[in-house]
Structure formats: C-alpha cells, structure tokens
Design a protein around this motif. Structure first.
Motif, PDB file in Angstrom:
ATOM      1  N   GLY A 104       8.459  34.925  65.527  1.00 14.85           N
ATOM      2  CA  GLY A 104       9.090  34.182  66.623  1.00 14.85           C
ATOM      3  C   GLY A 104      10.417  34.819  66.991  1.00 14.85           C
ATOM      4  O   GLY A 104      11.327  34.140  67.464  1.00 14.85           O
ATOM      5  N   SER A 105      10.541  36.162  66.793  1.00 16.59           N
ATOM      6  CA  SER A 105      11.833  36.804  67.075  1.00 16.59           C
ATOM      7  C   SER A 105      12.074  36.883  68.577  1.00 16.59           C
ATOM      8  O   SER A 105      11.139  36.780  69.362  1.00 16.59           O
ATOM      9  CB  SER A 105      11.873  38.197  66.450  1.00 16.59           C
ATOM     10  OG  SER A 105      10.844  38.994  66.983  1.00 16.59           O
ATOM     11  N   LYS A 106      13.336  37.133  68.955  1.00 15.45           N
ATOM     12  CA  LYS A 106      13.674  36.986  70.372  1.00 15.45           C
ATOM     13  C   LYS A 106      12.991  38.021  71.257  1.00 15.45           C
ATOM     14  O   LYS A 106      12.880  37.837  72.452  1.00 15.45           O
ATOM     15  CB  LYS A 106      15.183  36.982  70.582  1.00 15.45           C
ATOM     16  CG  LYS A 106      15.934  38.184  70.041  1.00 15.45           C
ATOM     17  CD  LYS A 106      17.426  38.009  70.278  1.00 15.45           C
ATOM     18  CE  LYS A 106      18.271  39.026  69.531  1.00 15.45           C
ATOM     19  NZ  LYS A 106      18.196  38.869  68.072  1.00 15.45           N
ATOM     20  N   SER A 156      11.606  34.369  61.966  1.00 15.66           N
ATOM     21  CA  SER A 156      12.403  35.332  62.725  1.00 15.66           C
ATOM     22  C   SER A 156      13.462  35.808  61.741  1.00 15.66           C
ATOM     23  O   SER A 156      13.149  36.573  60.848  1.00 15.66           O
ATOM     24  CB  SER A 156      12.955  34.734  64.016  1.00 15.66           C
ATOM     25  OG  SER A 156      13.894  33.732  63.741  1.00 15.66           O
ATOM     26  N   SER A 157      14.705  35.265  61.831  1.00 12.44           N
ATOM     27  CA  SER A 157      15.679  35.634  60.778  1.00 12.44           C
ATOM     28  C   SER A 157      15.441  34.793  59.540  1.00 12.44           C
ATOM     29  O   SER A 157      15.856  35.136  58.451  1.00 12.44           O
ATOM     30  CB  SER A 157      17.101  35.403  61.266  1.00 12.44           C
ATOM     31  OG  SER A 157      17.295  36.170  62.424  1.00 12.44           O
ATOM     32  N   LYS A 213      15.166  34.488  66.962  1.00 13.50           N
ATOM     33  CA  LYS A 213      16.255  35.269  66.368  1.00 13.50           C
ATOM     34  C   LYS A 213      15.719  36.637  65.936  1.00 13.50           C
ATOM     35  O   LYS A 213      14.971  37.242  66.651  1.00 13.50           O
ATOM     36  CB  LYS A 213      16.871  34.492  65.200  1.00 13.50           C
ATOM     37  CG  LYS A 213      17.560  33.190  65.650  1.00 13.50           C
ATOM     38  CD  LYS A 213      18.600  32.723  64.641  1.00 13.50           C
ATOM     39  CE  LYS A 213      19.402  31.535  65.157  1.00 13.50           C
ATOM     40  NZ  LYS A 213      18.524  30.371  65.427  1.00 13.50           N
ATOM     41  N   GLY A 214      16.085  37.093  64.706  1.00 14.70           N
ATOM     42  CA  GLY A 214      15.711  38.452  64.284  1.00 14.70           C
ATOM     43  C   GLY A 214      14.276  38.568  63.777  1.00 14.70           C
ATOM     44  O   GLY A 214      13.443  37.709  64.024  1.00 14.70           O
ATOM     45  N   THR A 215      13.989  39.655  63.024  1.00 16.52           N
ATOM     46  CA  THR A 215      12.617  39.918  62.569  1.00 16.52           C
ATOM     47  C   THR A 215      12.605  40.235  61.075  1.00 16.52           C
ATOM     48  O   THR A 215      12.702  41.397  60.695  1.00 16.52           O
ATOM     49  CB  THR A 215      12.025  41.141  63.335  1.00 16.52           C
ATOM     50  OG1 THR A 215      12.296  40.996  64.724  1.00 16.52           O
ATOM     51  CG2 THR A 215      10.523  41.253  63.122  1.00 16.52           C
ATOM     52  N   SER A 227      10.395  45.520  61.385  1.00 13.15           N
ATOM     53  CA  SER A 227      11.047  44.542  60.527  1.00 13.15           C
ATOM     54  C   SER A 227      12.480  44.973  60.232  1.00 13.15           C
ATOM     55  O   SER A 227      12.761  46.159  60.092  1.00 13.15           O
ATOM     56  CB  SER A 227      10.273  44.435  59.217  1.00 13.15           C
ATOM     57  OG  SER A 227      10.925  43.527  58.378  1.00 13.15           O
ATOM     58  N   GLN A 228      13.385  43.989  60.122  1.00 13.45           N
ATOM     59  CA  GLN A 228      14.775  44.328  59.779  1.00 13.45           C
ATOM     60  C   GLN A 228      14.977  44.312  58.268  1.00 13.45           C
ATOM     61  O   GLN A 228      16.065  44.571  57.789  1.00 13.45           O
ATOM     62  CB  GLN A 228      15.729  43.314  60.437  1.00 13.45           C
ATOM     63  CG  GLN A 228      15.702  43.444  61.951  1.00 13.45           C
ATOM     64  CD  GLN A 228      16.355  42.247  62.631  1.00 13.45           C
ATOM     65  OE1 GLN A 228      16.184  41.104  62.228  1.00 13.45           O
ATOM     66  NE2 GLN A 228      17.102  42.509  63.671  1.00 13.45           N
TER      67      GLN A 228
END
Length: 450
Positions: A253-255, A291-292, A321-323, A359-360
């Motif tokens: 659900g990342s941005k 996400s984050s 948010k992030g991944t 992925s972060q």
C-alpha cells in the motif's frame, strides 16, 4: 512436433525483419528473440516445408539467417539465440528493400512465387524510421511478399500501415511494450497453420474429450472425471470437497501505487477469492497490507464466506507510505500463518505478495524463511517492481511463481493465471470451474513449453 502442437504449415519462405536500433534495450531485444523462437517452434520447418530467414537492422542491415541456411528447428533456434543488437539508427525502408532484393532472392534460397508457396515478412519495430518505407514496401508487396507489421511502444502507426499488406487489420499489430510481445505468438502460429481442427482429423491421443484450438488441441474429461497430469487420460473424481488451503495476501500500500491502482489491486484480490471454495473445511483467506509498517486487515478464518471476504477487501483503506517488503514478509511468516491467527495445522499455506517497487529494507532472510517453512509463495510485481526481488520471494520453480506486468490494468490477466496455479493444490475435481479460465493463448503457450 510434440503431440498437442501439430500444425501443418503451408510451405512458406518466412523472413523476420527485426529492429535492434538503440531505442531497443538489450533485455527488450531478448523478448523479440523469444517471440521469434516461439513462432519458429510451432512451424513445420524443413527444406521442403517452411524455411526461415532473419534480418537484423538498425542504421545498417545484417542478414543473420538466410533461407538456405541450416533448416532444422534446433539450428534455427540456435541461430536466433546468437543474434546481437546493432544499437544504431532505424533504417526500416532499407531493411525491407534488402529483403526484396537479397533475402527472398533465389541466390539466398528463396523459392519462386509458385502458388503452392507463400512469401511472408514479419517486421518488428519500435521507432520512426529515418528513411521512407512506402516505396520499398510497395515493391515487396508487388513481388508477392505478404508483410505483417508489429509496432511496439512509441512507434508511428502511420509507418506500420504503409508497410503492411491488406487487409490492414489483419497485418498490423501493436503492443505497448516488448514484455507483452509474446501475446502475438498465438496469432502467428495460427496464421501459418493449414490444419486447424486437429480433433476432427483424429490426430490426437485424448482418452475422453478433445478440444480443438487453432493448430493445436488439448484434452478434457467428461463431468465427474478429472484430467491426469499426463494431459490425456482421465480419473473418476472422488466426490470430496476441495481440499483445505490457507491463503494470505500481502499487499503493497505504498504511495507509489496511487489510489486508482489500489482499487485495481483490490479487484485483483477479489478475482482470486472468487475462484476459491471458502468454508471452515476448505479455503480460508487472510489479508495484510504494508507500506512503512504492517497492518493485518483480517486474519485467516475471520470471514467464513466469499461475500464477507470481498466486502472486507473493498473496505480496505490505503496506507500510502514507504515500501518495507522485508518487514511484511517477516510478519507473514511469524504471525499470519500462526495458529493464534487462524492458520490450521497441516493445511497447505499459500502467500501471494503484491508489490510495485523496490523494497526499502532487506528481504532475503524473510523470503528464505517463508520458503523454508514450506509456504508456497507467489510474487506479483507491477510497474517499477524489481524482478530480482520477485524471484527471491517466489517458490520453486521460480518461473511458475512470479509474475510481472508493466501496467496495473493488466493484472487481471495475472489473476487468471494465479487461479490456475493455486488450484493445483486442490482436488482436481474442484478445480473444474477454474480450469475454464485457461484461455486459448495459455493453452498454446503451455503446449509449446512441454
């Protein structure tokens, strides 16, 4: 050819004219080679049947394979594998002129234009030519060469129409990217087939029912029977319900997914839910969004029927948010498939991970742990998803467990393929309804890969 792909082709001199100008990236050029190979695999090749030539062009034109070259299927496929991109400009007119004057000439192995022979050129390009194509194409058509024009990406449609033979709607094809050029394989296999209804000619070895597809066929069984893994014989169903399955979706659900695409992802989930038999004894579905951070939308077994699951999926709000895919995979292994969260001991566990970006965080350990725990992991990537990451998440054989598409709008196609794959876990008799999703194209691609 192997049973299932019998296709008697009319003797044809077939020349592929492929663009390897600098706008075609190396991995994209590989996709063109796969497409050419797939078409060749379905042909009846040989000195007196169909012969194949390949012209590679950019600013210059290079004959990679002459019609009089070695014409065994193995030799042709090997020649195609060896082709390297030229990576310069785009002289499409020059390449077509070369085909008329050289590739189809008697000196290079072209056979006269007897009515029993066809001469066909398939041009694949993704650019605007730096020269004119109209005159060369007209000369080619006047010489009895049937031209198919395939355009990719930002190609100029006007140019394709100038090249192609009439009727244009049968001879001009467009695909949005090289990654989907394989969709056209079926069309060309069909175009070269003379015998299309192989069931009618009795050229098959199906025990109960033969289903004809152009140039190929597949076997099926009467109601109450299921097809065995040999693809030919049938077994009486044991009347049991579909076996149990614990299925958890792990959704990005990342941005970068964007709201309208997030809605398409929900449809994709519900498309797969539709194909399951949901109950205490059969399939249970859980859903986790990340996400984050990671959020369990609902655990396995919370909802006892499809209607409630689908309603919950539709209600899911978007985190934006992030991944952190690694963190999400770890949650899947440690929590989603735990007995506290509704997982049933001894029931096959399937995870479907959906992502659209890199992925972060670090995914290797969690991805390995998921597979080591015996979970069957599918990875679905869209857009900027990284293929290496998808492959790392996917179970063996990797090719059957990861899917990638450039565009969110095409994920429903992946949904159909996944329904087939998940269904394998179940009693084949329960899978009947899902097997109907196999489209002609998938049949053909499957029969080619056997």
């Amino acid at each position: 050819p192997s049973p299932g792909t019998l296709c008697r082709t009319k003797p044809t001199d077939l020349v592929f004219i492929i663009d390897s100008s600098r706008s075609v990236r190396p991995h994209e050029f590989e996709k063109i080679k796969v497409f050419v190979s797939r078409v060749i695999e379905a042909l009846d090749v040989g000195p007196n049947a169909t012969r194949v030539g390949v012209i590679n062009y950019a600013s210059a034109v290079r004959s990679e394979l002459a019609l009089q070259g070695p014409q065994s299927k193995a030799a042709l496929l090997q020649a195609v594998r060896r082709i390297q991109p030229l990576s310069t400009g785009t002289m499409t007119g020059l390449a077509i002129q070369f085909a008329v004057s050289r590739a189809f000439s008697a000196a290079e192995g072209g056979r006269g234009s007897a009515p029993s022979f066809k001469k066909v050129a398939i041009v694949v390009t993704d650019g605007r030519p730096q020269d004119g194509v109209q005159d060369a194409s007209a000369r080619a058509r006047a010489a009895g060469i049937e031209i198919f024009a395939i355009g990719v990406g930002r190609v100029d449609m006007g140019t394709l129409r100038q090249m192609a033979s009439e009727p244009l709607d049968e001879h001009v094809d467009y695909v949005e990217s090289y990654s989907v050029i394989e969709k056209l394989t079926h069309k060309f296999q069909e175009a070269f087939c003379v015998v299309s209804d192989l069931c009618a000619t009795g050229d098959h070895d199906c025990e109960q029912v033969c289903v004809s597809t152009p140039g190929a066929y597949r076997c099926a069984c009467r109601d109450g029977f299921s097809l065995n893994s040999d693809g030919k014989t049938c077994t009486a169903c044991n009347g049991g319900l579909g076996s149990a399955l614990d299925l958890v979706f792990l959704i990005d659900g990342s941005k970068s997914v964007r709201p309208e695409n997030f809605e398409l992802v929900k449809k994709f989930i519900n498309q797969i839910v539709d194909s399951l038999e949901v109950s205490d004894k059969q399939a249970q579905v859980g859903l986790v969004q990340y996400s984050s951070s990671v959020r369990q939308e609902f655990p396995l077994g919370q909802f006892k029927n499809k209607k409630d699951i689908k309603a919950a999926v539709k209600k899911m709000s978007y985190m934006e948010k992030g991944t952190m895919t690694g963190q999400a995979l770890k949650y899947l292994v440690d929590s989603s498939f735990s007995i506290i969260n509704g997982a049933r001991p001894g029931v096959p566990k399937v995870g479907i991970v959906f992502t659209d970006g890199r992925s972060q965080d670090y995914i290797s350990d969690a991805a390995k742990k998921a597979k080591d725990s015996g979970f069957r992991m599918f990875a679905v990537g869209v857009g900027n998803a990284v293929e290496d990451e998808l492959r790392e998440i996917a179970s063996e054989p990797v090719a059957e467990h990861y899917f990638y598409t450039a565009d969110f709008r095409t994920i429903s196609k992946i949904g159909k393929k996944l329904q087939m794959k998940i269904c394998v876990e179940e009693d084949p008799c329960e899978c009947k309804s899902i097997v109907k999703f196999q489209t002609k194209v998938e049949d053909l691609i499957n029969s080619l890969q056997q």
